[in-house]
Write an enzyme that holds these catalytic residues in place. Structure first.
Site, PDB file in Angstrom:
ATOM      1  N   ASP A 156       6.396-140.448 -40.896  1.00 53.32           N
ATOM      2  CA  ASP A 156       6.959-141.710 -41.838  1.00 53.32           C
ATOM      3  C   ASP A 156       5.986-141.581 -43.059  1.00 53.32           C
ATOM      4  O   ASP A 156       5.105-140.407 -43.622  1.00 53.32           O
ATOM      5  CB  ASP A 156       6.070-142.625 -40.897  1.00 53.32           C
ATOM      6  CG  ASP A 156       4.789-142.713 -41.325  1.00 53.32           C
ATOM      7  OD1 ASP A 156       4.305-141.891 -41.088  1.00 53.32           O
ATOM      8  OD2 ASP A 156       4.808-144.449 -41.775  1.00 53.32           O
ATOM      9  N   PHE A 196       4.177-134.423 -49.679  1.00 54.04           N
ATOM     10  CA  PHE A 196       4.402-135.156 -48.726  1.00 54.04           C
ATOM     11  C   PHE A 196       6.180-135.470 -47.877  1.00 54.04           C
ATOM     12  O   PHE A 196       6.891-135.395 -48.335  1.00 54.04           O
ATOM     13  CB  PHE A 196       4.423-136.856 -49.153  1.00 54.04           C
ATOM     14  CG  PHE A 196       3.690-137.890 -47.818  1.00 54.04           C
ATOM     15  CD1 PHE A 196       2.396-137.552 -47.207  1.00 54.04           C
ATOM     16  CD2 PHE A 196       4.737-138.032 -47.562  1.00 54.04           C
ATOM     17  CE1 PHE A 196       2.264-138.311 -46.852  1.00 54.04           C
ATOM     18  CE2 PHE A 196       4.488-139.285 -46.481  1.00 54.04           C
ATOM     19  CZ  PHE A 196       3.439-139.388 -46.115  1.00 54.04           C
ATOM     20  N   LYS A 246      -0.436-128.201 -42.903  1.00 54.44           N
ATOM     21  CA  LYS A 246      -0.311-128.679 -44.347  1.00 54.44           C
ATOM     22  C   LYS A 246      -1.654-127.815 -45.423  1.00 54.44           C
ATOM     23  O   LYS A 246      -3.138-128.708 -45.740  1.00 54.44           O
ATOM     24  CB  LYS A 246      -0.615-129.918 -44.914  1.00 54.44           C
ATOM     25  CG  LYS A 246       0.997-129.543 -46.577  1.00 54.44           C
ATOM     26  CD  LYS A 246       0.170-130.914 -46.866  1.00 54.44           C
ATOM     27  CE  LYS A 246       1.350-132.526 -46.644  1.00 54.44           C
ATOM     28  NZ  LYS A 246       1.177-134.264 -47.171  1.00 54.44           N
ATOM     29  N   LYS A 297       1.598-142.400 -33.870  1.00 54.02           N
ATOM     30  CA  LYS A 297       3.413-142.464 -33.755  1.00 54.02           C
ATOM     31  C   LYS A 297       4.247-140.887 -34.019  1.00 54.02           C
ATOM     32  O   LYS A 297       4.722-141.209 -33.373  1.00 54.02           O
ATOM     33  CB  LYS A 297       4.013-143.916 -34.220  1.00 54.02           C
ATOM     34  CG  LYS A 297       3.467-144.873 -34.241  1.00 54.02           C
ATOM     35  CD  LYS A 297       4.563-146.380 -35.074  1.00 54.02           C
ATOM     36  CE  LYS A 297       3.593-147.153 -34.846  1.00 54.02           C
ATOM     37  NZ  LYS A 297       4.013-148.502 -36.057  1.00 54.02           N
ATOM     38  N   GLY A 298       3.588-140.549 -35.167  1.00 52.98           N
ATOM     39  CA  GLY A 298       3.690-139.358 -35.906  1.00 52.98           C
ATOM     40  C   GLY A 298       4.914-138.088 -34.732  1.00 52.98           C
ATOM     41  O   GLY A 298       5.864-137.754 -35.155  1.00 52.98           O
ATOM     42  N   GLU A 315       0.604-132.905 -32.046  1.00 52.71           N
ATOM     43  CA  GLU A 315       0.278-133.845 -33.468  1.00 52.71           C
ATOM     44  C   GLU A 315       1.581-133.540 -34.449  1.00 52.71           C
ATOM     45  O   GLU A 315       2.639-132.453 -34.224  1.00 52.71           O
ATOM     46  CB  GLU A 315      -1.120-133.332 -34.084  1.00 52.71           C
ATOM     47  CG  GLU A 315      -1.489-133.781 -35.105  1.00 52.71           C
ATOM     48  CD  GLU A 315      -1.278-135.469 -35.388  1.00 52.71           C
ATOM     49  OE1 GLU A 315      -0.634-135.492 -34.364  1.00 52.71           O
ATOM     50  OE2 GLU A 315      -2.498-136.350 -36.082  1.00 52.71           O
ATOM     51  N   ASP A 316       1.875-134.384 -34.981  1.00 52.56           N
ATOM     52  CA  ASP A 316       3.204-133.452 -35.981  1.00 52.56           C
ATOM     53  C   ASP A 316       2.671-133.498 -37.291  1.00 52.56           C
ATOM     54  O   ASP A 316       3.241-132.205 -37.854  1.00 52.56           O
ATOM     55  CB  ASP A 316       3.596-135.172 -36.817  1.00 52.56           C
ATOM     56  CG  ASP A 316       2.178-136.220 -37.196  1.00 52.56           C
ATOM     57  OD1 ASP A 316       1.187-136.055 -37.200  1.00 52.56           O
ATOM     58  OD2 ASP A 316       3.238-136.808 -37.188  1.00 52.56           O
ATOM     59  N   ASP A 349      -3.217-132.747 -41.627  1.00 55.61           N
ATOM     60  CA  ASP A 349      -3.207-132.523 -43.576  1.00 55.61           C
ATOM     61  C   ASP A 349      -4.727-132.110 -43.644  1.00 55.61           C
ATOM     62  O   ASP A 349      -5.203-130.495 -43.673  1.00 55.61           O
ATOM     63  CB  ASP A 349      -2.976-133.664 -43.455  1.00 55.61           C
ATOM     64  CG  ASP A 349      -2.778-134.406 -45.213  1.00 55.61           C
ATOM     65  OD1 ASP A 349      -2.764-133.154 -45.790  1.00 55.61           O
ATOM     66  OD2 ASP A 349      -2.690-135.168 -45.338  1.00 55.61           O
TER      67      ASP A 349
HETATM   68  P1  IMP Z   1      -5.549-136.049 -41.411  1.00 51.73           P
HETATM   69  O1  IMP Z   1      -5.996-136.883 -40.919  1.00 51.73           O
HETATM   70  O2  IMP Z   1      -5.300-135.850 -43.245  1.00 51.73           O
HETATM   71  O3  IMP Z   1      -4.816-134.548 -41.513  1.00 51.73           O
HETATM   72  O4  IMP Z   1      -4.106-136.970 -41.733  1.00 51.73           O
HETATM   73  C1  IMP Z   1      -3.336-136.498 -40.093  1.00 51.73           C
HETATM   74  C2  IMP Z   1      -2.270-137.525 -40.106  1.00 51.73           C
HETATM   75  O5  IMP Z   1      -1.838-137.964 -41.770  1.00 51.73           O
HETATM   76  C3  IMP Z   1      -1.334-137.250 -39.964  1.00 51.73           C
HETATM   77  O6  IMP Z   1      -0.927-137.292 -37.390  1.00 51.73           O
HETATM   78  C4  IMP Z   1      -0.119-137.804 -40.126  1.00 51.73           C
HETATM   79  O7  IMP Z   1      -0.014-139.265 -39.536  1.00 51.73           O
HETATM   80  C5  IMP Z   1      -0.303-138.261 -41.211  1.00 51.73           C
HETATM   81  N1  IMP Z   1       0.801-137.639 -42.274  1.00 51.73           N
HETATM   82  C6  IMP Z   1      -0.299-136.265 -43.856  1.00 51.73           C
HETATM   83  N2  IMP Z   1       0.565-135.480 -44.030  1.00 51.73           N
HETATM   84  C7  IMP Z   1       1.174-136.070 -43.623  1.00 51.73           C
HETATM   85  C8  IMP Z   1       3.123-136.280 -44.630  1.00 51.73           C
HETATM   86  O8  IMP Z   1       3.127-135.357 -45.658  1.00 51.73           O
HETATM   87  N3  IMP Z   1       3.509-136.595 -44.378  1.00 51.73           N
HETATM   88  C9  IMP Z   1       4.061-138.057 -43.546  1.00 51.73           C
HETATM   89  N4  IMP Z   1       1.999-138.283 -42.780  1.00 51.73           N
HETATM   90  C10 IMP Z   1       1.768-137.611 -42.979  1.00 51.73           C
HETATM   91 MG    MG Z   2       1.166-140.765 -39.468  1.00 50.66          MG
END
Ligand code: IMP
Ligand code: MG
Length: 176
Positions: free
Chosen positions: A159, A152, A131, A43-44, A99-100, A103
């Site tokens: 969220d 975070f 990040k 949803k982000g 994408e939001d 990470d």
């Molecule tokens: P990844 O697979 O670890 O890159 O995670 C990506 C997803 O994790 C993003 O689409 C976000 O929904 C969530 N996410 C990662 N870091 C944060 C944060 O700092 N705040 C909120 N959501 C996050």
């Molecule tokens: Mg998320």
């Protein structure tokens, strides 16, 4: 339960608006004469996507996919699943994923591989935030809003456990 007083603004709504305008002009420049398919990851990304398309002078189409990798909380489970897939064919389309935050990179790498198999004409990534300190899988981001520290963050669609998506600024919590 965090009270609003514990939030610190990391990126203000004004800074976000400027970045959205900049990203829209970069995307417009690169997609002249095209009708890109923008795919938002639920949803982000929904707040960012909604603002971005209203700055873009391009005849875009919008799709959403819902992926699950997180349990409740802050850590990715590492296993990504498509929970809600695409209704629009991707083959031959100029696809831009929205994408939001990138990470660990696990979620977006999974989606980009999934989409690449569907043979789009082009496939690019636009992320509001990055990040890089937490990266586990290399990801190349074509259009980036902000690099953020290892905190975070919540707000502007992001969220913590489904909370705080409504905050107009991107904030971090004191104790996380
Ligand atoms: P990844 O697979 O670890 O890159 O995670 C990506 C997803 O994790 C993003 O689409 C976000 O929904 C969530 N996410 C990662 N870091 C944060 C944060 O700092 N705040 C909120 N959501 C996050
Ligand atoms: Mg998320």
């Amino acid at each position: 339960m965090a009270s609003l007083a514990q939030f610190h603004i990391l990126i203000s709504r004004e800074e976000i608006a400027k970045a959205v305008t900049r990203l829209a002009s970069e995307i417009e420049r690169d997609y002249q004469g095209k009708q890109p398919l923008l795919i938002g990851i639920l949803k982000g990304s929904f707040v960012f996507l909604a603002d971005l398309i209203r700055q873009l002078e391009l005849p875009v189409e919008i799709e959403f996919v819902k992926l699950s990798s997180y349990g409740a909380g802050k850590e990715t489970s590492g296993k990504v699943k498509v929970v809600q897939g695409l209704k629009t064919p991707v083959k031959g389309r100029d696809v831009l994923v929205i994408e939001d935050i990138v990470d660990t990179g696990i979620t977006i790498s999974f989606l980009l591989n999934y989409l690449r198999k569907k043979k789009p004409a082009s496939l690019k990534l636009c992320a509001l935030t990055d990040k890089p300190s937490r990266r586990q899988t290399p990801v190349s981001i074509d259009y980036l809003g902000f690099t953020v520290p290892d905190k975070f963050i919540v707000g502007y669609g992001l969220d913590f456990d489904e909370k705080f998506r409504y905050l107009p600024d991107i904030c971090f919590l004191e104790d996380y």
